[in-house]
Structure formats: C-alpha cells, structure tokens
Motif scaffolding. Structure first.
Motif, PDB file in Angstrom:
ATOM      1  N   LEU B  62     -27.815 -26.201 -26.712  1.00 43.28           N
ATOM      2  CA  LEU B  62     -27.488 -24.803 -27.010  1.00 43.28           C
ATOM      3  C   LEU B  62     -28.437 -23.854 -26.281  1.00 43.28           C
ATOM      4  CD1 LEU B  62     -26.836 -25.245 -30.831  1.00 43.28           C
ATOM      5  CD2 LEU B  62     -25.118 -24.921 -29.037  1.00 43.28           C
ATOM      6  N   ILE B  63     -29.714 -24.204 -26.281  1.00 46.00           N
ATOM      7  CA  ILE B  63     -30.691 -23.349 -25.596  1.00 46.00           C
ATOM      8  C   ILE B  63     -30.396 -23.289 -24.101  1.00 46.00           C
ATOM      9  CG2 ILE B  63     -33.135 -23.230 -24.924  1.00 46.00           C
ATOM     10  CD1 ILE B  63     -33.798 -24.214 -27.787  1.00 46.00           C
ATOM     11  N   SER B  64     -30.053 -24.440 -23.527  1.00 50.21           N
ATOM     12  CA  SER B  64     -29.818 -24.423 -22.077  1.00 50.21           C
ATOM     13  C   SER B  64     -28.555 -23.638 -21.737  1.00 50.21           C
ATOM     14  CB  SER B  64     -29.781 -25.855 -21.529  1.00 50.21           C
ATOM     15  OG  SER B  64     -28.463 -26.317 -21.414  1.00 50.21           O
ATOM     16  N   GLU B  65     -27.536 -23.702 -22.600  1.00 50.42           N
ATOM     17  CA  GLU B  65     -26.330 -22.912 -22.354  1.00 50.42           C
ATOM     18  C   GLU B  65     -26.641 -21.409 -22.442  1.00 50.42           C
ATOM     19  OE1 GLU B  65     -22.972 -24.008 -21.542  1.00 50.42           O
ATOM     20  OE2 GLU B  65     -24.341 -25.636 -20.977  1.00 50.42           O
ATOM     21  N   LEU B  66     -27.441 -21.039 -23.423  1.00 50.46           N
ATOM     22  CA  LEU B  66     -27.783 -19.618 -23.578  1.00 50.46           C
ATOM     23  C   LEU B  66     -28.671 -19.137 -22.429  1.00 50.46           C
ATOM     24  CD1 LEU B  66     -28.385 -19.402 -27.441  1.00 50.46           C
ATOM     25  CD2 LEU B  66     -26.482 -18.429 -26.137  1.00 50.46           C
ATOM     26  N   GLU B  67     -29.602 -19.992 -22.002  1.00 51.38           N
ATOM     27  CA  GLU B  67     -30.463 -19.592 -20.875  1.00 51.38           C
ATOM     28  C   GLU B  67     -29.654 -19.414 -19.602  1.00 51.38           C
ATOM     29  OE1 GLU B  67     -34.760 -21.372 -22.382  1.00 51.38           O
ATOM     30  OE2 GLU B  67     -33.550 -22.551 -20.988  1.00 51.38           O
ATOM     31  N   ALA B  68     -28.620 -20.238 -19.470  1.00 49.11           N
ATOM     32  CA  ALA B  68     -27.752 -20.099 -18.295  1.00 49.11           C
ATOM     33  C   ALA B  68     -27.038 -18.747 -18.296  1.00 49.11           C
ATOM     34  CB  ALA B  68     -26.727 -21.233 -18.264  1.00 49.11           C
ATOM     35  N   LEU B  69     -26.881 -18.158 -19.477  1.00 47.22           N
ATOM     36  CA  LEU B  69     -26.241 -16.843 -19.566  1.00 47.22           C
ATOM     37  C   LEU B  69     -27.253 -15.714 -19.402  1.00 47.22           C
ATOM     38  CD1 LEU B  69     -23.907 -17.515 -22.634  1.00 47.22           C
ATOM     39  CD2 LEU B  69     -23.258 -17.464 -20.219  1.00 47.22           C
ATOM     40  N   GLY B  70     -28.511 -16.064 -19.216  1.00 46.48           N
ATOM     41  CA  GLY B  70     -29.548 -15.036 -19.073  1.00 46.48           C
ATOM     42  C   GLY B  70     -29.987 -14.450 -20.394  1.00 46.48           C
ATOM     43  N   ALA B  72     -32.095 -13.572 -23.700  1.00 47.94           N
ATOM     44  CA  ALA B  72     -33.530 -13.348 -23.870  1.00 47.94           C
ATOM     45  C   ALA B  72     -33.974 -13.766 -25.267  1.00 47.94           C
ATOM     46  CB  ALA B  72     -33.839 -11.859 -23.660  1.00 47.94           C
ATOM     47  N   PRO B  73     -35.250 -14.176 -25.399  1.00 45.57           N
ATOM     48  CA  PRO B  73     -35.764 -14.467 -26.751  1.00 45.57           C
ATOM     49  C   PRO B  73     -35.857 -13.188 -27.587  1.00 45.57           C
ATOM     50  CG  PRO B  73     -37.260 -15.266 -25.038  1.00 45.57           C
ATOM     51  CD  PRO B  73     -36.260 -14.382 -24.370  1.00 45.57           C
ATOM     52  N   LEU B  74     -36.014 -13.350 -28.879  1.00 48.00           N
ATOM     53  CA  LEU B  74     -36.256 -12.199 -29.747  1.00 48.00           C
ATOM     54  C   LEU B  74     -37.561 -11.530 -29.326  1.00 48.00           C
ATOM     55  CD1 LEU B  74     -35.353 -13.268 -33.396  1.00 48.00           C
ATOM     56  CD2 LEU B  74     -33.954 -12.187 -31.658  1.00 48.00           C
ATOM     57  N   PRO B  75     -37.724 -10.233 -29.655  1.00 46.32           N
ATOM     58  CA  PRO B  75     -38.907  -9.486 -29.188  1.00 46.32           C
ATOM     59  C   PRO B  75     -40.238 -10.187 -29.487  1.00 46.32           C
ATOM     60  CG  PRO B  75     -37.363  -8.021 -30.287  1.00 46.32           C
ATOM     61  CD  PRO B  75     -36.796  -9.385 -30.403  1.00 46.32           C
ATOM     62  N   ASP B  76     -40.359 -10.796 -30.672  1.00 45.78           N
ATOM     63  CA  ASP B  76     -41.647 -11.400 -31.027  1.00 45.78           C
ATOM     64  C   ASP B  76     -41.723 -12.885 -30.705  1.00 45.78           C
ATOM     65  OD1 ASP B  76     -42.398  -8.955 -31.935  1.00 45.78           O
ATOM     66  OD2 ASP B  76     -41.727  -9.337 -33.988  1.00 45.78           O
ATOM     67  N   ALA B  77     -40.709 -13.401 -30.046  1.00 42.15           N
ATOM     68  CA  ALA B  77     -40.671 -14.845 -29.766  1.00 42.15           C
ATOM     69  C   ALA B  77     -40.757 -15.074 -28.264  1.00 42.15           C
ATOM     70  CB  ALA B  77     -39.399 -15.453 -30.323  1.00 42.15           C
ATOM     71  N   ARG B  78     -41.288 -16.239 -27.908  1.00 43.35           N
ATOM     72  CA  ARG B  78     -41.340 -16.570 -26.487  1.00 43.35           C
ATOM     73  C   ARG B  78     -40.206 -17.497 -26.086  1.00 43.35           C
ATOM     74  NH1 ARG B  78     -47.436 -18.369 -26.260  1.00 43.35           N
ATOM     75  NH2 ARG B  78     -46.436 -19.587 -27.880  1.00 43.35           N
ATOM     76  N   GLU B  79     -39.661 -18.167 -27.101  1.00 41.53           N
ATOM     77  CA  GLU B  79     -38.631 -19.161 -26.816  1.00 41.53           C
ATOM     78  C   GLU B  79     -37.404 -18.888 -27.675  1.00 41.53           C
ATOM     79  OE1 GLU B  79     -40.333 -22.944 -27.510  1.00 41.53           O
ATOM     80  OE2 GLU B  79     -41.926 -22.654 -26.014  1.00 41.53           O
ATOM     81  N   LEU B  80     -36.310 -19.520 -27.291  1.00 41.04           N
ATOM     82  CA  LEU B  80     -35.078 -19.352 -28.057  1.00 41.04           C
ATOM     83  C   LEU B  80     -35.089 -20.214 -29.325  1.00 41.04           C
ATOM     84  CD1 LEU B  80     -32.290 -19.137 -25.321  1.00 41.04           C
ATOM     85  CD2 LEU B  80     -33.958 -17.446 -26.056  1.00 41.04           C
ATOM     86  N   GLY B  81     -35.819 -21.327 -29.280  1.00 42.18           N
ATOM     87  CA  GLY B  81     -35.910 -22.181 -30.462  1.00 42.18           C
ATOM     88  C   GLY B  81     -36.949 -21.613 -31.433  1.00 42.18           C
ATOM     89  N   LEU B  82     -36.568 -21.461 -32.693  1.00 41.44           N
ATOM     90  CA  LEU B  82     -37.451 -20.853 -33.689  1.00 41.44           C
ATOM     91  C   LEU B  82     -37.633 -21.810 -34.861  1.00 41.44           C
ATOM     92  CD1 LEU B  82     -35.895 -17.263 -33.788  1.00 41.44           C
ATOM     93  CD2 LEU B  82     -37.892 -18.016 -32.490  1.00 41.44           C
ATOM     94  N   PRO B  83     -38.787 -22.505 -34.925  1.00 36.24           N
ATOM     95  CA  PRO B  83     -38.995 -23.490 -35.979  1.00 36.24           C
ATOM     96  C   PRO B  83     -39.175 -22.855 -37.358  1.00 36.24           C
ATOM     97  CG  PRO B  83     -40.691 -23.631 -34.260  1.00 36.24           C
ATOM     98  CD  PRO B  83     -39.910 -22.400 -34.009  1.00 36.24           C
ATOM     99  N   PHE B  84     -38.812 -23.591 -38.382  1.00 33.94           N
ATOM    100  CA  PHE B  84     -39.103 -23.184 -39.760  1.00 33.94           C
ATOM    101  C   PHE B  84     -39.461 -24.445 -40.540  1.00 33.94           C
ATOM    102  CE2 PHE B  84     -34.564 -24.049 -39.477  1.00 33.94           C
ATOM    103  CZ  PHE B  84     -34.320 -24.874 -40.566  1.00 33.94           C
ATOM    104  N   GLY B  85     -40.323 -24.282 -41.528  1.00 33.61           N
ATOM    105  CA  GLY B  85     -40.733 -25.428 -42.341  1.00 33.61           C
ATOM    106  C   GLY B  85     -39.942 -25.492 -43.624  1.00 33.61           C
TER     107      GLY B  85
END
Lengths: 419, 599
Positions: B62-70, B72-85
């Motif tokens: 999913l991340i690679s498909e979205l990156e192919a569309l250009g 962007a991450p959320l303003p406070d995030a560096r990556e598209l994947g957002l971990p949660f515990g």
C-alpha cells in the motif's frame, strides 16, 4: 468489518450509554392497515398512497374509497418485477419526498418536484442532470408547486406554482407549525385557487405566467412538437354560479370541477376538452402527438380509470375498467402500451401496471415490491422506466429508475387475457 | 488513471439509457482492483492479522502504491506507515493452586484469566454453586453467596448457569453468569480469590494464553481468578461429599443452593504477562487542485487488516483449526477501492487535499483508527471521512450507505453521486457502526460508510478473491470518489450532526431504559471507567461529570472495568439518586447522579 464477539459488546455498550432522539412514531407507515371500504374525503387523501410524491398531475386527488370486492394486499402469484425491471437505482435522496419525474426528450435531464427547499415544507421544482447528477432549483422557492414538464425543442420548463399568492409564505409557516405540532396529514391536496401555470424560459432564466384564471391550473404537459400544452383546471367552479349539490361539492371537493384543457405554448387559445362531471386530470400527449391520455374519476370520486382522446377532446375511449383507482397514465414511446398506477390489489397498495393502448386486454402488473409504486414514466428511448416508490421504507416517496425490458413487456401484454 | 470528472461527463449518460453498458466502470479500474486484491490476499499476507508479518507485507504494498502517486506523509510524520501500540494478549506465566498439603495443581491444570489480578490469594475454600449474584432490584432472587462469609476466602464456583431454570429466570441468570460477572461478585463480597471449575478435560500445555481477553476492557477485574480442569476440580471437591456432576445436577434447576466450606486451606498464585505489540496504519496526503496540503482534508479510508489464521472472531466452521482467512471482501475490497480513489484523485485533484488512510487492528476493536484519531490529528483537520468496509459483494445493485445522519449535506451529496453511481441505495442515518468510521464519528467528524452487505463467507477462510464482484467494486470506488469530490467542494466544511444511538436496537432489558448519559472509552487499561464524553443535557452532565473523568464507584459498587459498570447499572432505578465517585486529575470526587428514563 469488526467481528461478532467484540462488536456485540460494543453495541450493547453503546446502546446502553447513548440515547435516541429519534423514535418511530406509532402509526407511521401504518397506512397499509386494514381500512374501511369508504372513507371521508380528507382521510382518504391522508391515507391512500402512503406519503407518495403528489397526486396532482396524475394523482388520486379526488375522493375515493376502496371499492368493495378488491383483493387485499397480498400475494396473488404474479411473477416478480425483475422480469421487466432490472438494475433498479434510486434517483432522489434529499428531502422528505420527491416525485413526478419527467425526462427531457433527449433523456439527459429530469425535472421533478421535491420537498427540500429550506423553510418551505411544500414541493418545489428541480432539474437534475442525468449525466453529472447536478441538481438546481427551477421554481422560485416560495409557495407550492407541482407537475413540471420540459418543453421539447426549447428546454423551457413548465410548472404550476402559487408563489405570487400574497399568503404563500404564511401558508408555509402554517404548514411547518402544523407538522411540528406532531399532527400530520398524510397528504392533503387543497387545489389552491391561486395556483397557475408558469414557464421558465431556458437561457433567459425568466418566468412567464401562462394562466391567470381564478382556480387551480396545474398538471400541464407539452405536445411532442412543443406547440401545445394540455392541463387541468377547476376554473369551471369559479366561472359560473353554483347551486344545490354543486355548491355543496365546491365546499368539500373542489377537484370535482377539474377538467382537461389545452392551450398554445404561449398560453393563448385556451380550450376545454372534457365535460364529464368528476375529476379529469393528469393529461399527457402520446409520444407521436396523435392523442392524449388522462385519468377520469367517477362522479362520486370512488374509482378512476384511464382514458384517451384526440388532442381536441374528440373520440374519448376508456382504456381500463378495474373498479379501482387507476391513475398516472403515461404512454410508452413504442405507442404499444400505457403505463399507469392502480390500487387494484387493495386500497392502499398501489402498484405500477401496463395495458395495451386500446385497452383490449387485461392490464399486466409490473411492480411487486412492498410499498407504494406509482407515477411511471418511461425514458424517451423506451428502455428505461422511472417511477415513484416508498420501497426504501421511508415515509415519503422517492424517484427510482430501472432498465426496462420492452420485449418482455410486449410478450406479457400479448399473453394477457382479453378484457 | 481513472478520471471521475471525465467519466461523469462522458460515459454515464450511456450507462443510464443503454442497458448493455449497465453502469460499467472502465475495464482498467477493474484490472487494477483485481491486481490489488490479489496482492492483499496473496502469498505471504496470511490473513493480514494486526502486527503480523502478513500485515506488514500488505502495508508495504500500500505504501509503495501511494508513493508512486506522489503522496506525502502527514505534516508531523516522516513516513506513510504510522505505528501504534496495543495490548495483544495476556499470557499465563505459570499459575498454581494448592489446597491443604497434598492437593497441588499447576501446569496444564490451571489457567489464570486475562482479567485476573496478579499475585497470591490465601484462604479457606468456599464452594458457592454457580457463583452468581443477581442485583437486589431484580424480580429474580438469586445469590450463590447468601448467608455466607466470603471475606478472605477463596470462592470455588461452577461454569455457566443453571441449565434447567425457568425461561424467564434463566435469561436473568445468564446475564449475570459471565466469568467477569462471577469475578466481580466474588470480589465485591471480599473474596481473596476465585476458582472456576471447568468442564474441560485438560488445557493445552503449549498454549499459555490466558482466556477471557477482551481488548475493549483489557484491565483487571480486581480479584485473583483461575480456572482448573475437570480432573483437578474433582480432586478439589474430594472429601467434601460433592462431585462436579452431582453439584451441577443439584443446582441446574435454579435453586442457588447453600455455599459450604471445602476441606483444605488454599493458596492461589497468578502470574500474568501482558503482551504488548504494535501494528501500523498507513496515512498519506494527496494535494488539492491548488497544490495545497494543509488541512482541513477530506479523508477516505479502509481497514487492511483481517483475522490472520482465525482466532476468536473467526466463524470458520472447520473446528476452528488455524487456516488463512484471506478477507478478500473484508476488507481487501475496501482497501483496493480506496487505492482506486487515490489514483483517480492523484490524476484529477479535489478542491481539498485528500487524506488516504489504511487502518490496521480494525478486527481487534478499531485499534488503528482509534489510535489515529486520538494521537495523530485534531478533529478540525478532517472535514469529512468516507469509509469503505466490505464493498466487494455487490448484489442486485444494492449499495448500503450508512451514517447519513452525521451531516446534513449527505443526502444531497449521495443523491448527486448516485446519478452516475446508479445504485439501488439502502440508506441509514446511524453512524455508530462496527467499523473505523465510528472513531471519527466519536471525534465529531462527519462520516459516511459504504457496504455491500454481509454473506456466508464473512469471517471465514472462504472469503476469497474469486468471489468478489469486480465490476461492482469498480462502481463502488467510482461512487466513493464522486462523494469525496462533492464533499470536498463544500466550503466551509460540512457541519457535524450528532446522532444518538437508537434505543430500538437494544436487547429487551429492564436496565436498558435507565439512562445515565455517559459515553465510556473502550480499550483502556485504566482501573475504573474512563469517560470518553457525556451526553449533552444527560444525567451525567447534570451531575458534573465530563470527558476524562474516571468513575471508580457507582451506587456503592466498585468499578474497575466496563463490565462492572454494566453490572452496576442493572441495580439502579430511574429517578433514584446514585452516588458516583470519580477521579479527575488524580483527585477523588463524589457527586450524585439521577438516572432518567431513556429519552
């Protein structure tokens, strides 16, 4: 989707802690309960088509009761509607109810009425693009309106409106207050004598008034060449002195005086086409302009049937003879058959039927889904059918559209027994 | 790429009039959807259970498909994947029970419950029948502990409820016969511990999972609680004149019986490991037509997780043996449809930026979407959220559109989108749904959920890609895109409408008519009932309670978990004041709440 175990807990918790503001009022949707055979006028109007879109151009505005001997709601072994109707889709969503949807000749637009204007509890007229889904209001937004139709050729939009009634806004407020009081009429068509026929001239965006007679002028539609308009008016009630029984009828049932008229598209040359006592209304031209079709109530208003005549009113012929309320006729573009609505199956159980144009055979039932189904209008290419229905379970009718199997319709009509 | 505007203008008129082209979407979209679903359900994804390698594989796609569309991450995030515990499960590290000098149980014979307190309990063993206590205001009188001093003793109870009690009574007893209710009953009587006599022959020595885990209420019930297997149960009863079967037969008809002491002094030891794990959402932004990325955004999303190899939510008929649950409809279908919308919007942007989201942990209790809404955004960042969950089984042209009541603009938007969409719509106002849109609804954001209905393959290994209606899925994706396009055009953003949960849907329970107006927060490990909010004008608000308060006592009953609160509600009456003790900023407060009838 969240699994059953957890969601069960979530639901029960949410249910426990959060309350309901909305509740189903008792009796709503209960209009299909057993009804006495004959009801007082207002009650009948209130109950009959369970909140359907509006009776005017083709509706059950007249007093009527369940004819004795009709079958109650229920199964009668008719085949499912899917033999004629497929890919059913809902066209209107917004607002309390909608109905009376009519196509432009190219099938790219539909004009309809809907109760959705802010602050106005009555129908206003809207135009929907069937390409993009864009919708705009055509009528002024004030007062009551009904029964729009798109003029072939120019695209002008005809409708009936009370917006120039000085009391129009007050009537809106009264109706809102009435509804908020918790009491609710199912339907009341009051034949507002200030209702006249107007036309929005496409491009110019201006409204022209076509009728100005005292009395209810409405239920208008154009001839295929756009040159003529047939419509309904009870002006007769105001044009002569009424005595005795007629004077009493004028008090309780102004629709009794409604007759079919025609005029030129510019409003000139008004001419009365019917003379029979009782409500004549909901006229439309045949797709080739050769005749008109309308519904005629019996003098006592208890039953209605479909009639056709030449555009000058000559050669009237009765097409249906159900002993029920048969109304809202519209001729299929093939000229082979007429689509209409009837409560043949029970007083409040309206379904869409079709009958051969000459009425030589028994009508064939089309819709088989629970709820009100009526006001059928074929698409201009004859391959689709639009109608008004409460099949979604709501209290008000909404407009539906489906693919229509014309060949199956012809076969079913061919197999129908002679009348 | 699918261009929704062009589609609406060009191909839909044909679809309307000509039956042959019945609402068809371009074949290209269909092919892309097939390919997406194939990857999401394909080798290595193993049912995409939250936190699993299979889910990670799906997420990388999913991340690679979205990156192919250009994107962007959320303003406070560096990556598209957002971990949660999240708390994944509770393991029993080796609980034991001894009774007297000679009865020792451990290993395969004893399992602590996930809701047990950790530690040691000592005391005389008190057999208390089914261990059920019905609140005093009920018409049914039943208390397994009546007349007995339970304090500082270890209660021993049977599983379940009297099987042959009269119908009306049985329903009431069953409501109070859950293991958690039994634990609460024992705890409230001051019991030091609780031993449940299981009918099971033995426990799996390999599986140390503590039973009774509920992510919605992962905290302790406040008393040391275990169950022991059948053989251990018989031995525990030995010398008392009781047998498991005899005791059950005696109590099955509905008489609570008399509690009695068993021989031996018990030591009950429970040691638990609360296993934390992490999952990850995917969230990305596509710019608005003017290039803007700043909120408010229109959000569209779907959960990409499923049940993995089965588990408690599986409806797998084959004896529950582990098997890949591919979740093609639930919810590879919605995931693929959201990707389709993202591709279309990348090619033809909306009037607002589009937040594209894929959630994990939905099947375990909306973990990902709840974490996202509480930790990653402010409610005002999202103008509206459109959710797709199970949209791959379009039948009879019927599309269910839910949460229509969450904004006044929805009927207008849905009407217009459905003219090209061409569905026979089933509409409902209720936004309290068992899917991720609920997290946004709870935060006061207008939501809409699309759904093509449930089916016999739901939550089973048979929810496979070949059973999806791909032309239908393409149409749902197009409809979702049209909804997003239209709601993006509304300025200012649509106003949120709070819809109350319809009481008509609730089970027939006397207590259901009692209304306190509290909105509990789920999935917290806090001791007590954390309030996610209170209903406007409701009894809780009038009593002075508010969001963030933690109720620890209600009508004299201790509240450790939401189950305790549900039990306490059973005992209150409309109009009779209840004392409520709660914690606010660490301070203990007491107020009086007057329950009303459900409005």
């Amino acid at each position: 989707m969240l699994g059953s175990l957890l969601s069960g807990l979530h639901f029960s918790l949410i249910n426990m802690f959060v309350s309901s503001r909305r509740r189903a009022g008792p009796g709503r949707g209960g209009a299909r309960a057993a009804l006495p055979a004959v009801l007082p006028v207002v009650l009948v109007l209130a109950l009959s088509p369970a909140g359907f879109a509006g009776p005017a151009s083709s509706g059950s505005a007249g007093p009527a009761g369940g004819p004795p001997g009709v079958r109650p709601n229920g199964e009668d072994g008719e085949p499912d509607e899917s033999r004629f109707l497929t890919r059913i889709r809902r066209l209107t969503v917004e607002g309390r109810r909608a109905g009376e949807g009519y196509f432009s000749p190219d099938g790219r637009e539909m004009v309809f009425q809907s109760e959705r204007a802010p602050g106005n509890p009555f129908f206003q007229i809207y135009l929907m693009s069937l390409e993009t889904g864009d919708v705009r209001r055509v009528s002024p937004g004030q007062g009551k309106t009904t029964c729009a139709f798109i003029r072939p050729g120019s695209g002008d939009i005809l409708f009936a409106s009370t917006h120039h009634d000085p009391h129009a806004v007050q009537k809106q407020k009264d109706e809102i207050a009435f509804r908020e009081s918790g009491r609710e009429r199912r339907y009341e068509w009051d034949y507002d004598p200030t209702m006249d026929i107007f036309v929005e001239e496409r491009g110019a965006g201006t409204l022209a008034q076509l009728t100005d007679a005292e009395g209810y002028d409405a239920e208008g539609s154009y001839s295929p060449d756009g040159a003529w308009i047939v419509f309904t008016s009870n002006r007769d009630m105001f044009e002569r002195k009424l005595e005795g029984r007629e004077a009493r009828l004028a008090e309780v049932d102004p629709s009794y005086f409604a007759e079919i008229y025609r005029m030129r598209a510019d409003g000139s040359g008004e001419e009365r086409l019917t003379e029979v006592p009782g409500y004549d209304g909901g006229p439309f031209f045949f797709p080739d302009g050769s005749r008109i079709v309308w519904r005629r109530f019996s003098e006592d208003g208890l039953i209605a049937d479909i009639w056709t005549a030449r555009p000058d009113g000559s050669d009237p012929r009765q097409v249906t003879d159900f002993g029920a309320m048969s109304w809202a006729p519209y001729v299929h573009p093939s000229l082979e058959y007429i689509l209409f609505a009837s409560n043949k199956l029970g007083f409040s159980n309206f379904e869409v039927y079709m009958v051969d144009v000459a009425g030589e055979k028994e009508p064939v039932r089309i819709t088989t889904t629970a709820g009100f189904d009526g006001l059928p209008v074929p698409t201009p290419d004859g391959r689709g059918l639009s109608w008004t229905s409460t099949r979604h379970g709501g209290e008000g009718g909404q407009i539906y559209l489906a693919d229509w199997d014309h060949e199956a319709a012809l076969a079913a009509l061919g197999a129908a027994p002679a009348r | 790429m699918l261009d929704l505007r062009r589609l609406a203008a060009a191909s839909l008129f044909v679809g309307l009039i000509a039956p042959s082209s019945a609402g068809s979407a371009p074949a290209q979209t269909e092919d892309e959807l097939r390919a997406d679903v194939a990857v999401l359900t394909g080798p290595g994804t193993e049912g995409r259970a939250v936190g699993s390698p299979g889910a990670a594989l799906a997420r990388r796609y999913l991340i690679s498909e979205l990156e192919a569309l250009g994107a962007a991450p959320l303003p406070d995030a560096r990556e598209l994947g957002l971990p949660f515990g999240f708390l994944a499960q509770v393991d029993d590290l080796g609980s034991s029970l001894t009774a007297g000098g000679h009865k020792r149980f451990g290993g395969d014979q004893v399992r602590a419950f996930a809701f047990s307190e950790t530690g040691e309990a000592r005391g005389e063993l008190l057999f208390a029948g089914f261990g059920i206590r019905v609140p005093e205001n009920s018409e049914v009188r039943y208390d397994s502990y009546a007349g007995q001093d339970v304090r500082d003793r270890v209660a021993v109870v049977l599983e379940g409820a009297p099987a042959e009690a009269e119908d009306g009574t049985l329903a009431t007893l069953r409501r109070h016969a859950s293991l958690r209710a039994k634990a609460a009953a024992a705890r409230d009587r001051g019991a030091a511990g609780l031993v449940v006599l299981s009918e099971r022959e033995a426990f799996d020595p390999e599986d140390r999972t503590a039973p009774g885990f509920d992510i919605a209420a992962p905290g302790s019930q406040g008393v040391v609680t275990v169950r022991i297997d059948r053989a251990a149960g018989e031995r525990l009863l030995a010398g008392s004149g009781l047998t498991l079967e005899g005791a059950r037969r005696e109590l099955d008809r509905g008489d609570p019986g008399e509690a009695r002491l068993l021989p031996g002094f018990a030591t009950l030891t429970v040691s638990l490991d609360r296993v934390r794990a992490s999952g990850a959402n995917v969230a990305a932004l596509l710019p608005a037509a003017d290039g803007r990325l700043a909120p408010p955004w229109i959000a569209i999303g779907a959960h990409y997780d499923h049940l993995g190899m089965g588990g408690a939510s599986s409806l797998n008929p084959h004896g529950g043996a582990p098997a890949v649950h591919p979740g093609a409809d639930d919810n590879a279908s919605g995931t693929a449809a959201v990707l389709a919308v993202a591709r279309a919007v990348a090619a033809s942007p909306l009037d607002r930026p589009l937040l594209v989201a894929f959630w994990s942990g939905e099947e375990s209790g909306l973990l990902g979407s709840n974490a996202f809404v509480s930790d990653r955004i402010r409610p005002e960042d999202v103008a509206a959220y459109v959710n797709l969950d199970m949209v791959g089984r379009l039948r009879e042209n019927r599309l269910t559109v839910q949460a229509m009541g969450s904004a006044s603009v929805w009927p207008s938007i849905v009407e217009r989108a459905n003219v090209p969409g061409g569905f026979d719509l089933a509409l409902s106002d209720d936004p309290w749904l068992p899917t991720d849109s609920s997290a946004f609804n709870a935060a006061g954001i207008p939501t809409l959920n699309l759904f093509t209905g449930t089916h016999p393959d739901y939550h089973r290994p048979s929810d496979t890609p070949d059973r999806l209606n791909y032309p239908g899925l393409a149409r749902v994706a197009r409809f979702a895109g049209l909804v997003a396009r239209r709601v993006a055009a509304i300025d200012p953003p649509p106003e949120f409408l709070r819809v109350e949960r319809a009481a008509a849907d609730t089970p027939a329970r006397a207590s259901m008519s009692v209304y306190t107006g509290t909105i509990p927060e789920y999935a917290t490990e806090i001791e007590g009932l954390l309030l996610g909010g209170v209903m406007e004008g409701g009894p809780a608000e009038k009593a002075g309670l508010r969001k963030g308060d933690v109720i620890v006592e209600f009508g004299g009953a201790a509240i450790l978990t939401i189950y305790d609160y549900m039990g306490a509600l059973e005992a209150v009456r409309i109009g009779e004041p209840v004392t409520v003790t709660f914690l606010r900023d660490g301070e203990r407060h007491t107020v009086t709440l007057v329950p009303t009838a459900r409005p």
